[in-house]
Design a protein around this motif. Structure first.
Motif, PDB file in Angstrom:
ATOM      1  N   THR A 139       0.773  -1.370   0.105  1.00 20.24           N
ATOM      2  CA  THR A 139       0.003   0.037   0.016  1.00 20.24           C
ATOM      3  C   THR A 139       0.861   1.142   0.030  1.00 20.24           C
ATOM      4  OG1 THR A 139      -1.809  -1.165   1.402  1.00 20.24           O
ATOM      5  CG2 THR A 139      -1.772   1.326   1.203  1.00 20.24           C
ATOM      6  N   VAL A 140       0.843   2.097  -1.050  1.00 11.54           N
ATOM      7  CA  VAL A 140       1.587   3.198  -1.048  1.00 11.54           C
ATOM      8  C   VAL A 140       0.752   4.476  -0.975  1.00 11.54           C
ATOM      9  CG1 VAL A 140       2.862   4.526  -2.872  1.00 11.54           C
ATOM     10  CG2 VAL A 140       3.195   2.071  -2.693  1.00 11.54           C
ATOM     11  N   MET A 141       1.360   5.481  -0.167  1.00 11.71           N
ATOM     12  CA  MET A 141       0.818   6.634  -0.076  1.00 11.71           C
ATOM     13  C   MET A 141       1.770   7.658  -0.779  1.00 11.71           C
ATOM     14  SD  MET A 141       0.158   9.492   3.207  1.00 11.71           S
ATOM     15  CE  MET A 141      -1.509   8.925   3.554  1.00 11.71           C
ATOM     16  N   GLY A 142       0.968   8.455  -1.933  1.00 12.47           N
ATOM     17  CA  GLY A 142       2.084   9.274  -2.703  1.00 12.47           C
ATOM     18  C   GLY A 142       2.085   8.658  -4.048  1.00 12.47           C
ATOM     19  N   PRO A 143       3.149   8.751  -4.787  1.00 12.14           N
ATOM     20  CA  PRO A 143       4.155   9.901  -4.556  1.00 12.14           C
ATOM     21  C   PRO A 143       3.700  11.210  -4.456  1.00 12.14           C
ATOM     22  CG  PRO A 143       4.060   9.501  -7.025  1.00 12.14           C
ATOM     23  CD  PRO A 143       3.026   8.588  -6.244  1.00 12.14           C
ATOM     24  N   ASN A 144       4.827  12.203  -4.098  1.00 13.64           N
ATOM     25  CA  ASN A 144       4.738  13.552  -3.903  1.00 13.64           C
ATOM     26  C   ASN A 144       3.885  13.783  -2.710  1.00 13.64           C
ATOM     27  OD1 ASN A 144       5.092  16.168  -4.694  1.00 13.64           O
ATOM     28  ND2 ASN A 144       3.441  16.137  -6.186  1.00 13.64           N
ATOM     29  N   THR A 145       4.075  13.261  -1.752  1.00 11.42           N
ATOM     30  CA  THR A 145       3.233  13.368  -0.223  1.00 11.42           C
ATOM     31  C   THR A 145       4.414  13.955   0.778  1.00 11.42           C
ATOM     32  OG1 THR A 145       1.751  12.357   1.127  1.00 11.42           O
ATOM     33  CG2 THR A 145       3.327  10.899   0.322  1.00 11.42           C
ATOM     34  N   ILE A 146       3.444  14.460   1.729  1.00  8.95           N
ATOM     35  CA  ILE A 146       4.393  15.049   2.993  1.00  8.95           C
ATOM     36  C   ILE A 146       3.976  13.911   4.071  1.00  8.95           C
ATOM     37  CG2 ILE A 146       4.628  17.242   2.315  1.00  8.95           C
ATOM     38  CD1 ILE A 146       2.308  17.702   4.301  1.00  8.95           C
ATOM     39  N   GLY A 147       3.166  12.849   4.104  1.00  7.34           N
ATOM     40  CA  GLY A 147       2.774  11.995   4.909  1.00  7.34           C
ATOM     41  C   GLY A 147       1.531  12.125   5.683  1.00  7.34           C
ATOM     42  N   TYR A 148       1.891  11.671   7.062  1.00 10.01           N
ATOM     43  CA  TYR A 148       0.380  11.706   7.911  1.00 10.01           C
ATOM     44  C   TYR A 148       0.771  12.068   9.203  1.00 10.01           C
ATOM     45  CZ  TYR A 148       1.050   7.076   9.057  1.00 10.01           C
ATOM     46  OH  TYR A 148       1.424   5.702   9.723  1.00 10.01           O
ATOM     47  N   VAL A 149      -0.340  12.406   9.765  1.00 11.27           N
ATOM     48  CA  VAL A 149      -0.356  12.636  11.497  1.00 11.27           C
ATOM     49  C   VAL A 149      -1.592  11.830  11.865  1.00 11.27           C
ATOM     50  CG1 VAL A 149      -0.540  14.161  13.405  1.00 11.27           C
ATOM     51  CG2 VAL A 149       0.905  14.826  11.448  1.00 11.27           C
ATOM     52  N   ASN A 150      -1.056  10.754  13.072  1.00 10.56           N
ATOM     53  CA  ASN A 150      -2.215  10.094  13.633  1.00 10.56           C
ATOM     54  C   ASN A 150      -2.069  10.506  15.034  1.00 10.56           C
ATOM     55  OD1 ASN A 150      -3.729   8.160  14.977  1.00 10.56           O
ATOM     56  ND2 ASN A 150      -3.248   6.509  13.514  1.00 10.56           N
ATOM     57  N   SER A 151      -2.879  11.459  15.412  1.00  8.23           N
ATOM     58  CA  SER A 151      -2.851  12.128  16.648  1.00  8.23           C
ATOM     59  C   SER A 151      -3.455  11.001  17.647  1.00  8.23           C
ATOM     60  CB  SER A 151      -3.516  13.251  16.748  1.00  8.23           C
ATOM     61  OG  SER A 151      -2.960  14.081  15.878  1.00  8.23           O
ATOM     62  N   SER A 152      -4.270  10.224  17.420  1.00  9.33           N
ATOM     63  CA  SER A 152      -4.812   9.328  18.279  1.00  9.33           C
ATOM     64  C   SER A 152      -3.841   8.244  18.941  1.00  9.33           C
ATOM     65  CB  SER A 152      -5.984   8.416  17.581  1.00  9.33           C
ATOM     66  OG  SER A 152      -6.888   9.339  17.179  1.00  9.33           O
ATOM     67  N   VAL A 174      -8.315  14.973   4.782  1.00 12.80           N
ATOM     68  CA  VAL A 174      -7.700  14.387   3.850  1.00 12.80           C
ATOM     69  C   VAL A 174      -7.617  15.118   2.667  1.00 12.80           C
ATOM     70  CG1 VAL A 174      -7.451  12.389   2.237  1.00 12.80           C
ATOM     71  CG2 VAL A 174      -8.874  12.153   4.198  1.00 12.80           C
ATOM     72  N   PHE A 175      -6.237  15.580   2.265  1.00 13.78           N
ATOM     73  CA  PHE A 175      -5.735  16.616   1.294  1.00 13.78           C
ATOM     74  C   PHE A 175      -5.061  16.149   0.017  1.00 13.78           C
ATOM     75  CE2 PHE A 175      -6.550  19.164   4.938  1.00 13.78           C
ATOM     76  CZ  PHE A 175      -6.727  20.512   4.665  1.00 13.78           C
ATOM     77  N   GLU A 176      -5.344  16.563  -0.925  1.00 14.85           N
ATOM     78  CA  GLU A 176      -4.928  16.480  -2.207  1.00 14.85           C
ATOM     79  C   GLU A 176      -3.818  17.317  -2.746  1.00 14.85           C
ATOM     80  OE1 GLU A 176      -7.948  15.717  -5.032  1.00 14.85           O
ATOM     81  OE2 GLU A 176      -8.336  13.934  -4.159  1.00 14.85           O
ATOM     82  N   SER A 177      -3.419  18.191  -1.750  1.00 17.68           N
ATOM     83  CA  SER A 177      -2.161  19.191  -1.754  1.00 17.68           C
ATOM     84  C   SER A 177      -1.497  19.199  -0.562  1.00 17.68           C
ATOM     85  CB  SER A 177      -2.738  20.461  -2.051  1.00 17.68           C
ATOM     86  OG  SER A 177      -1.723  21.550  -1.805  1.00 17.68           O
ATOM     87  N   GLY A 178      -0.205  18.846  -0.799  1.00 12.39           N
ATOM     88  CA  GLY A 178       0.787  18.806   0.568  1.00 12.39           C
ATOM     89  C   GLY A 178       0.713  19.955   1.161  1.00 12.39           C
ATOM     90  N   SER A 179       0.992  21.150   0.367  1.00  7.59           N
ATOM     91  CA  SER A 179       1.341  22.464   1.002  1.00  7.59           C
ATOM     92  C   SER A 179       0.112  22.894   1.665  1.00  7.59           C
ATOM     93  CB  SER A 179       1.753  23.365  -0.003  1.00  7.59           C
ATOM     94  OG  SER A 179       0.741  23.784  -0.785  1.00  7.59           O
ATOM     95  N   MET A 180      -1.249  22.740   1.186  1.00  9.78           N
ATOM     96  CA  MET A 180      -2.478  22.934   1.975  1.00  9.78           C
ATOM     97  C   MET A 180      -2.615  21.949   3.113  1.00  9.78           C
ATOM     98  SD  MET A 180      -3.887  25.613   0.603  1.00  9.78           S
ATOM     99  CE  MET A 180      -2.123  26.352   0.404  1.00  9.78           C
ATOM    100  N   ALA A 181      -2.223  20.766   3.097  1.00  6.77           N
ATOM    101  CA  ALA A 181      -2.371  19.961   4.024  1.00  6.77           C
ATOM    102  C   ALA A 181      -1.662  20.589   5.278  1.00  6.77           C
ATOM    103  CB  ALA A 181      -1.878  18.483   3.728  1.00  6.77           C
TER     104      ALA A 181
END
Length: 725
Positions: A139-152, A174-181
């Motif tokens: 399972t791949v997230m990206g490419p061109n992603t900054i990742g994620y935060v799971n605060s829980s 959920v964002f389709e833009s890294g800078s906006m995320a």
């Protein structure tokens, strides 16, 4: 910018797979460098979040990174990592995925850019990446992603700088833009909007926004979901997931980029996706029960309110108590903009409020507590707006209370007794209130750590300022209405597509369009296709009253423009003459056209409402129904309601009653109301006729559709189809 169909990706993106992906506790970071801001940011975020159990750096050139020993390859892992974070260029990603598969690592975040966003070569590279990930079961997230935060879980594989440790809360995004995320995440953190999951999907070679949305519907920590969409790639799935979210009482709020033509072009350039009409997006989101935000700040603020507001209002009637006369004016203006009502207080509440206010004070809604109200001694640690709000919430004519709080101290005062006691009392007032209470700050200032702790301890959520706050309240009320409206109607089944063996490609002659509509039960005024003047005369003689006559040819779609229509034809002689004029006009306009004949139909009394009913194919959402006033009025008034097909009769009636011209249908100025049930049934039949054409449909239009007290009847029809791809 996904490159595989959902069915091809499904095994990699099930909610169970994503539970393991976002729950990763053992992380392998591949290709990081101490000189790279990406690597430094990732380390700070992982350390600040505090939930990681095991971290291994993988690098063939360094023996140590960030004070930790490294291994040269993922194949050297002692045990499989839950997630690989690949911080390498695009040329090295595919070999590293093969290493991950060999080490039984089943999840990867790909930071690298240079894929589908860069043109044909990048799209081909992304296609190879997607196919390899599927082959390797990763399972791949990206490419061109900054990742994620799971605060829980306290996990933050997030490669951008963050100002503070993750704050846990009921909102996911959920964002389709890294800078906006990143920007939205920082805004959320600064204004007390805690999250369960915050994710940037990047180019979505495998994992898409809708995959994560589906996962979040099962996430116990998520109560509201914010979506930043640059395009919609699986429209039917979005509609289905939106409805499922409503059934689970989880609010979905979306910001969709590309409202303007310039915005569409920008979104297309960024995502490579086709643009779609913004009005269609609005209609589709409404059908899915998704509220659309006008800005990133509004997206965060609305999702925050819907996530934190445990008791939601039943309507739009708002009571307001605030300590500012100017604030009352601002709130009154913003209430109107956002569709909120400000009813007068009930007499008993006015009496109770007046007892607490100076004699010169007004008891209007919004209520200004006045400076004198603040000067009055109070038996407990409260302010005037707290005590007066406690009275006003008893008003039976409001659905909820809105209050703007006086500013909270940014740091702990030397003597915190009053402010800490006040917040505890205020929290109890809100919990005891018979109606929901919504609170906002005066302006959109950041909430510092000390007041945030006070608010959390009192179980209070503070909206960021009056403008964003009331926009969010308006969105909340709209979401509640959408939820109730959507769930009240079962989604209709899609009628089967019917293949037509001798069907034309391009424009259909009107008799062919009529035959299609007749097969699906859509009422049209009766018409006879005649081949010569004598036959036209016989039909006219047999018809009670005057007739309309019009040319019938695939080559002539705008009949009146070429003189191909004659109205109010009386008797045999006029019918003969009209036939000859129509044939002459048709020959002059299109000498090579195959004229199938002339349609002769009885004239209809204009004592009714003429509507346009059209179905066109949107590049994203497919068949879209448009209903509005017919004839010239659709061009002049632009009063049109849209829905993505299929729809049922109840939805059509909602479209009709939502028109600005709805009063004409309901019997304005003593005119009899039309038969709304029969009209809706006819429009559904027209829609089903359009859907039966499947992907061949370009346009099906009935204009005008005459609605009367006794039913509905189409007077003219146009069908345009395309051939096989």
């Amino acid at each position: 910018m996904t490159t595989l169909e959902f069915a091809e990706r499904r095994a990699l993106v099930t909610p169970d797979r994503l539970r393991h992906f976002f729950g990763a506790r053992r992380l392998a970071v591949v290709g990081a460098s101490e000189t790279s801001s990406w690597g430094r940011n990732l380390m700070r975020n992982l350390d600040a979040a505090g939930g990681l159990k095991d971290l291994t750096f993988v690098h063939p050139q360094y023996s140590e990174l960030f004070g930790r020993s490294t291994i040269p390859s993922m194949r050297d892992l002692d045990e499989p990592a839950d997630l690989a974070f690949l911080m390498v260029g695009p040329s090295r990603v595919e070999p590293l995925l093969e290493d991950a598969a060999a080490a039984a690592v089943r999840n990867a975040v790909v930071l690298a850019a240079g894929y589908g966003e860069t043109g044909d070569e990048g799209r081909a590279r992304q296609q190879r990446l997607a196919e390899l990930a599927r082959e390797l079961d990763i399972t791949v997230m990206g490419p061109n992603t900054i990742g994620y935060v799971n605060s829980s879980l306290g996990i933050a594989p997030w490669a951008v700088a963050s100002e503070r440790p993750p704050m846990r809360g009921p909102v996911s995004a959920v964002f389709e833009s890294g800078s906006m995320a990143r920007a939205a995440y920082e805004f959320a953190q600064a204004h007390g909007v805690g999250c369960s999951l915050w994710a940037s999907v990047g180019n979505s070679a495998i994992l898409t926004s809708l995959d994560i949305l589906e996962y979040l519907l099962e996430d116990e920590g998520t109560r509201s979901i914010a979506l930043f969409l640059e395009t919609v790639r699986e429209p039917e799935r979005l509609l289905a997931l939106g409805r499922r979210a409503l059934e689970l009482d989880k609010a979905v709020v979306a910001f969709k980029a590309g409202r303007s033509e310039a915005g569409k072009r920008s979104a297309m350039a960024h995502t490579g996706a086709v643009a779609t009409d913004d009005a269609v997006v609005d209609a589709a989101f409404g059908q899915a029960g998704i509220v659309r935000a006008a800005s990133i700040e509004e997206l965060v603020s609305t999702a925050g309110l819907l996530g934190y507001q445990k008791v939601r209002p039943k309507g739009a009637r708002m009571g307001v108590v605030t300590s500012s006369g100017g604030g009352c004016n601002i709130i009154a203006d913003l209430a109107t903009v956002n569709g909120l009502e400000l009813p007068a207080w009930e007499p008993s509440v006015v009496t109770a409020l007046a007892e607490q206010l100076p004699t010169f004070a007004s008891t209007l809604n919004p209520l200004d507590t006045t400076g004198f109200g603040h000067a009055r001694a109070r038996p407990r640690a409260t302010k005037a707006e707290d005590d007066l709000m406690e009275i006003a919430v008893q008003d039976g004519g409001i659905d909820f209370m809105f209050t703007m709080m006086t500013p909270l101290p940014s740091a702990r005062p030397e003597d915190p007794t009053f402010i800490e006691s006040r917040l505890r009392i205020l929290g109890q007032i809100v919990r005891d209130s018979p109606v929901p209470v919504v609170m906002a700050s005066n302006t959109c200032l950041d909430v510092a750590d000390y007041p945030r702790g006070l608010l959390e301890g009192a179980e209070l959520f503070l909206l960021p300022g009056a403008e964003l706050g009331l926009a969010s309240v308006g969105n909340m009320v709209r979401w509640i209405r959408l939820r109730d409206r959507v769930l009240a109607v079962e989604p209709p089944a899609r009628p089967p597509v019917v293949e037509g063996a001798d069907e034309p490609v391009g424009a259909w002659a009107e008799d062919e369009a009529r035959a299609l509509l007749d097969r699906h039960g859509a009422s049209m005024v009766p018409a006879v296709l005649v081949q010569d003047a004598a036959e036209a005369a016989r039909v006219a003689a047999d018809t009670d009253g005057p007739v309309a006559m019009k040319v019938c040819s695939r080559a002539i779609t705008h009949k009146s423009d070429v003189g191909g229509v004659v109205l109010n034809v009386q008797g045999e002689a006029e019918a003969r003459s009209a036939f000859e004029r129509i044939r002459t006009a048709a020959t002059r306009h299109a000498p090579e056209a195959d004229v199938r004949g002339v349609l002769v139909a009885p004239m209809r009394d204009a004592a009714g409402v003429e509507l346009l009913v059209g179905v066109t194919r949107d590049p994203t959402f497919g068949a879209v129904l448009a209903v509005g006033l017919g004839g010239i009025w659709v061009e002049v008034l632009k009063d049109v309601s849209l829905r993505v097909l299929p729809v049922g009769a109840e939805t059509v009636k909602e479209m009709l009653t939502g028109l600005q011209a709805a009063a004409l249908l309901q019997g304005a100025r003593g005119v009899d109301p039309v038969d709304l049930d029969a009209l809706a049934a006819t429009i559904v039949a027209i829609s089903n006729a359009a859907l039966s054409l499947g992907d061949r449909l370009e346009t099906l239009e009935v204009n005008p559709l005459l609605a009367t007290v006794s039913g509905a009847e189409g007077l003219d029809a146009l069908v345009l189809t395309k051939g096989p791809r």
